[in-house]
Motif scaffolding. Structure first.
Motif, short mmCIF file in Angstrom:
data_model
loop_
_atom_site.label_atom_id
_atom_site.label_comp_id
_atom_site.label_asym_id
_atom_site.label_seq_id
_atom_site.Cartn_x
_atom_site.Cartn_y
_atom_site.Cartn_z
N GLY A 6 70.17 64.72 26.24
CA GLY A 6 68.93 63.95 26.31
C GLY A 6 69.04 62.84 27.33
N ASP A 8 66.63 59.32 28.94
CA ASP A 8 65.43 58.49 28.81
C ASP A 8 65.49 57.37 29.85
N ILE A 10 63.30 53.67 30.91
CA ILE A 10 62.29 52.71 30.48
C ILE A 10 62.22 51.55 31.47
N ALA A 56 66.56 53.10 25.29
CA ALA A 56 66.65 54.34 26.06
C ALA A 56 67.72 55.26 25.48
N GLU A 59 66.45 56.85 22.23
CA GLU A 59 65.44 57.86 22.57
C GLU A 59 66.12 59.11 23.15
N ALA A 60 67.11 58.91 24.02
CA ALA A 60 67.84 60.04 24.62
C ALA A 60 68.56 60.85 23.54
N LYS A 63 66.10 62.98 21.69
CA LYS A 63 65.75 64.14 22.51
C LYS A 63 66.86 65.18 22.48
N GLN A 113 71.74 58.50 29.12
CA GLN A 113 71.92 59.93 28.93
C GLN A 113 72.88 60.13 27.77
#
Length: 124
Positions: A6, A8, A10, A56, A59-60, A63, A113
């Motif tokens: 994943g 992200d 921002i 981030a 969120e990653a 994902k 990541q």
């Protein structure tokens, strides 16, 4: 074996604007241990970078898991510095996985990541 990847990104401005109003976002995203680090920074810019990087990264991770935030809570994920300040990611329910994380900042953005690797010693 890789289970998920994943990434992200921002904008730091979004985080800065949120922090101008209140620290509600920080309290929602950061665990108690992370908040302790967050509040220890004397400069507002460092607080913004720290919160944006953690946001981030979480969120990653969501994902990489394939569920997104909502099924996972920000509070179920924690990123703390280890030796040399390298971040170590821990997530409730994922103790039997290796989680690799990279967080970076530029003048305008924070990115993260995450790679989740299955523990090869686990037998399904």
């Amino acid at each position: 074996m890789i289970k998920g990847i994943g990434i992200d990104l921002i904008e730091l401005d979004r985080i800065a604007q949120s922090l101008k109003n209140s620290d509600r976002l920080a309290k929602r995203v950061l665990t108690e241990n992370e908040l302790e680090i967050f509040y220890s920074f004397p400069l507002e810019t460092r607080k913004v970078e720290f919160l944006a990087g953690r946001f981030a990264a979480k969120e990653a991770f969501a994902k990489a898991v394939g569920s997104g935030i909502g099924k996972l809570s920000f509070q179920d994920m924690e990123i703390l510095p280890q030796e040399g300040n390298a971040p170590v990611f821990r997530a409730t329910g994922y103790q039997h996985n290796r989680i690799f994380i990279s967080i970076t900042h530029s003048r305008d953005y924070a990115a993260a990541q995450v790679v989740i690797e299955a523990d090869n010693t686990m037998h399904n």
